[in-house]
Scaffold this active site. Structure first.
Site, PDB file in Angstrom:
ATOM      1  N   TYR A 184      -7.953  -3.872  -4.945  1.00  0.00           N
ATOM      2  CA  TYR A 184      -8.993  -2.878  -5.191  1.00  0.00           C
ATOM      3  C   TYR A 184      -8.903  -1.737  -4.193  1.00  0.00           C
ATOM      4  CZ  TYR A 184     -11.965  -4.674  -1.356  1.00  0.00           C
ATOM      5  OH  TYR A 184     -12.462  -5.051  -0.134  1.00  0.00           O
ATOM      6  N   CYS A 185      -9.492  -0.599  -4.589  1.00  0.00           N
ATOM      7  CA  CYS A 185      -9.487   0.620  -3.784  1.00  0.00           C
ATOM      8  C   CYS A 185     -10.693   1.451  -4.218  1.00  0.00           C
ATOM      9  CB  CYS A 185      -8.177   1.380  -3.964  1.00  0.00           C
ATOM     10  SG  CYS A 185      -7.827   1.807  -5.692  1.00  0.00           S
ATOM     11  N   THR A 186     -10.774   2.676  -3.783  1.00  0.00           N
ATOM     12  CA  THR A 186     -11.978   3.474  -4.042  1.00  0.00           C
ATOM     13  C   THR A 186     -12.152   3.793  -5.518  1.00  0.00           C
ATOM     14  OG1 THR A 186     -11.761   4.452  -1.852  1.00  0.00           O
ATOM     15  CG2 THR A 186     -13.232   5.559  -3.407  1.00  0.00           C
TER      16      THR A 186
END
Length: 252
Positions: free
Chosen positions: A183-185
Site C-alpha cells: 500500500y501507498c498514498t
C-alpha cells in the site's frame, strides 16, 4: 470558511507518445483554468496532483479524458479552504514514479488488486478468504509511515521508493505462505511494488486499490489504520475524513 478548493490526484500507467506536445497542451489548459499543482508525463503514463475551483478542475479533467489513453481516468478527490500548491508545473520525466527497474512495466499488465472493503474484511478476520494471514506492506518512505500506517504493517524504513526492490529481496522469505498487500498514498507506488513482488516470486501479492486515500474514502472510519496520511503538498497530513488534520492558511 468553507472548503471551496477541489483537490484531485490521479495516475494511469499507459504507453504514451508525443510527450512534449501533450505536456504543452495540458499546461496551457490548466493555466487558463487557474489550476495549481503538478502533472508528470512519461512514456509509462501520467501522474497528477491538482487543485482549483471545482468547475474549472472538473472541466480540465473532462478534456483530459477526451484523449484516448486517459479515457475514464479515475481521480481521488478531497477539499481544502485554500490551494495546497503554490504554482503549476507540467513536466516530462523518465518515470512517473521512479523505481529504476525498466523491466517493470505496469502498462503491460496490472498485478492483482484488493478493494478497500475487502481488505477491511480480511483485516477484521485476521486472514484472507483462503485462510492465509494478511501482511500489510508499506511502500512509502519512513517519514511518511511515521505520520500514520496500517496496524502492524511492515515498515522497512525506505529512504526512497527505488530502495524497495532490494528491501523486498532481503525479506522475501519472511513473506512465504502469507497474503501480502502493498500500500501507498494513492496507489501508484503500490502498483509498481506489486509487480516487483510478482517478479521476485511472492506468490500471494496484491496492491491496495487506490491506496490509503481510497481506503479512507470507501471504508467507515478506516478500520485497522492509526494516525494520519502524509501528502506531498502544503496540507501535509490528512485525517481519515480526507481533511487536513490541522487546518492552516496556505498562501495562494
Amino acid at each position: 470558511m468553507t472548503a471551496a478548493v477541489l483537490n484531485v490526484s490521479a495516475y494511469r500507467f499507459v504507453t504514451l507518445d508525443a510527450l512534449e506536445a501533450r505536456r504543452q497542451r495540458l499546461y496551457d489548459d490548466a493555466l487558463a483554468a487557474g489550476l495549481k499543482g503538478t502533472v508528470l508525463l512519461a512514456e509509462e503514463g501520467i501522474n497528477l496532483f491538482l487543485a482549483g475551483p471545482e468547475a474549472a478542475l472538473r472541466g480540465w479533467l473532462a478534456r483530459l479524458r477526451e484523449d484516448p489513453p486517459f479515457a475514464g481516468l479515475d481521480a481521488k478527490e478531497s477539499w481544502s479552504e485554500t490551494p495546497p500548491f503554490q504554482r503549476l508545473k507540467v513536466k516530462v520525466k523518465r518515470e512517473i514514479i521512479r523505481m529504476n527497474m525498466p523491466a517493470v512495466r505496469p502498462s503491460a499488465g496490472r498485478a492483482p488488486a484488493v478493494a478497500p472493503a475487502t481488505l477491511a474484511r480480511w483485516l477484521d478476520a485476521g486472514h484472507d478468504d483462503d485462510g492465509r494471514p494478511v501482511v500489510m506492506l508499506d511502500t512509502r518512505n519512513g517519514f511518511e509511515v511515521d505520520a500514520g500506517a496500517f496496524d502492524g504493517a511492515l515498515d522497512w524504513r525506505l529512504h526512497r521508493f527505488s530502495d524497495f526492490p532490494a528491501a523486498l529481496a532481503a525479506h522475501r522469505e519472511e513473506l512465504a505462505g502469507k497474503t501480502v498487500v502493498s500500500y501507498c498514498t494513492g496507489g501508484i507506488r503500490c502498483e509498481k511494488a506489486a509487480l516487483v513482488m510478482q517478479a521476485l516470486g511472492v506468490e500471494h501479492g496484491y496492491q491496495l486499490e487506490g491506496g490509503i486515500l481510497r481506503y479512507f474514502e470507501q471504508t467507515e472510519g478506516a478500520p485497522h489504520w492509526h494516525g494520519r496520511c502524509f501528502v506531498f503538498d502544503e496540507r501535509e497530513e490528512l485525517a481519515t475524513d480526507l481533511h487536513p488534520e490541522t487546518p492552516h492558511e496556505i498562501a495562494a
